[in-house]
Design a protein around this motif. Sequence first.
Motif, PDB file in Angstrom:
ATOM      1  N   VAL A  55      -5.983  19.961  22.337  1.00 49.02           N
ATOM      2  CA  VAL A  55      -4.602  20.446  22.530  1.00 49.02           C
ATOM      3  C   VAL A  55      -4.376  21.697  21.690  1.00 49.02           C
ATOM      4  CG1 VAL A  55      -2.156  19.909  22.106  1.00 49.02           C
ATOM      5  CG2 VAL A  55      -3.646  18.205  23.169  1.00 49.02           C
ATOM      6  N   VAL A  56      -4.812  21.676  20.445  1.00 51.51           N
ATOM      7  CA  VAL A  56      -4.645  22.838  19.562  1.00 51.51           C
ATOM      8  C   VAL A  56      -5.333  24.055  20.171  1.00 51.51           C
ATOM      9  CG1 VAL A  56      -5.166  23.790  17.274  1.00 51.51           C
ATOM     10  CG2 VAL A  56      -4.371  21.418  17.491  1.00 51.51           C
ATOM     11  N   ARG A  57      -6.537  23.843  20.685  1.00 50.65           N
ATOM     12  CA  ARG A  57      -7.307  24.942  21.273  1.00 50.65           C
ATOM     13  C   ARG A  57      -6.670  25.420  22.585  1.00 50.65           C
ATOM     14  NH1 ARG A  57     -11.617  22.805  20.356  1.00 50.65           N
ATOM     15  NH2 ARG A  57     -11.823  21.496  22.183  1.00 50.65           N
ATOM     16  N   GLU A  58      -6.351  24.487  23.488  1.00 54.40           N
ATOM     17  CA  GLU A  58      -5.796  24.857  24.800  1.00 54.40           C
ATOM     18  C   GLU A  58      -4.446  25.557  24.683  1.00 54.40           C
ATOM     19  OE1 GLU A  58      -5.698  21.327  27.205  1.00 54.40           O
ATOM     20  OE2 GLU A  58      -7.867  21.043  26.986  1.00 54.40           O
ATOM     21  N   MET A  59      -3.636  25.143  23.710  1.00 53.52           N
ATOM     22  CA  MET A  59      -2.315  25.749  23.544  1.00 53.52           C
ATOM     23  C   MET A  59      -2.352  26.947  22.600  1.00 53.52           C
ATOM     24  SD  MET A  59       0.222  22.508  23.738  1.00 53.52           S
ATOM     25  CE  MET A  59       1.600  23.570  24.113  1.00 53.52           C
ATOM     26  N   GLU A  60      -3.549  27.254  22.108  1.00 53.89           N
ATOM     27  CA  GLU A  60      -3.754  28.387  21.202  1.00 53.89           C
ATOM     28  C   GLU A  60      -2.812  28.332  20.006  1.00 53.89           C
ATOM     29  OE1 GLU A  60      -3.534  31.900  23.649  1.00 53.89           O
ATOM     30  OE2 GLU A  60      -5.342  31.354  24.757  1.00 53.89           O
ATOM     31  N   LEU A  61      -2.716  27.140  19.408  1.00 57.30           N
ATOM     32  CA  LEU A  61      -1.872  26.946  18.236  1.00 57.30           C
ATOM     33  C   LEU A  61      -2.594  27.460  16.996  1.00 57.30           C
ATOM     34  CD1 LEU A  61      -0.763  23.268  18.963  1.00 57.30           C
ATOM     35  CD2 LEU A  61       0.499  25.365  19.481  1.00 57.30           C
ATOM     36  N   GLU A  62      -1.850  28.047  16.089  1.00 64.41           N
ATOM     37  CA  GLU A  62      -2.443  28.480  14.828  1.00 64.41           C
ATOM     38  C   GLU A  62      -2.762  27.294  13.943  1.00 64.41           C
ATOM     39  OE1 GLU A  62      -0.443  31.626  12.762  1.00 64.41           O
ATOM     40  OE2 GLU A  62       0.126  32.577  14.655  1.00 64.41           O
ATOM     41  N   SER A  63      -1.979  26.222  14.103  1.00 58.91           N
ATOM     42  CA  SER A  63      -2.111  25.046  13.252  1.00 58.91           C
ATOM     43  C   SER A  63      -1.651  23.816  14.037  1.00 58.91           C
ATOM     44  CB  SER A  63      -1.221  25.236  12.014  1.00 58.91           C
ATOM     45  OG  SER A  63      -0.918  24.015  11.401  1.00 58.91           O
ATOM     46  N   PRO A  64      -2.190  22.640  13.724  1.00 59.96           N
ATOM     47  CA  PRO A  64      -1.693  21.436  14.388  1.00 59.96           C
ATOM     48  C   PRO A  64      -0.247  21.110  14.009  1.00 59.96           C
ATOM     49  CG  PRO A  64      -3.357  20.864  12.751  1.00 59.96           C
ATOM     50  CD  PRO A  64      -3.317  22.360  12.836  1.00 59.96           C
TER      51      PRO A  64
END
Length: 140
Positions: A55-64
């Motif tokens: 999810v972090v990778r797919e949503m391109e989040l900087e942090s969880p």
Amino acid sequence: MTAGNDATGWRGRMAPGLDDIEALAIEAYAELPEAFRALCGDIRFLVADFPDDDVVREMELESPFDILGLFEGRGVGELATPVTGELPNRILLYRRPMLDYWAEHEETLDYLVRHVLIHEIGHHFGLSDDDMETLEANAD
């Protein structure tokens, strides 16, 4: 304050756990209008400490910590055509990001959980942010 007197009520208390967040979510869901809940159908609620790495990778989040909740599945408008082997829609609530947000803002934890829950259910229905604000106001 006398020795041993806990004026704040926090002595010996732990941070809310997964079960506590789940209980707040169940309570918030129960407070939503009955007609709305009936339309929700088969939605599963899951509380986790953090989103998984995918999810972090797919949503391109900087942090969880950058996400408080997530709707996974197909919106109501897309459910007319069933897909073989499809899992039920689910709403994930992320405890640690919620607690971090709660510590930094002027909102109660139950309000925050309700807000995130309504927002994620709104994605299930394809609601606009204005529609979700109206729903939240009616849940008070």
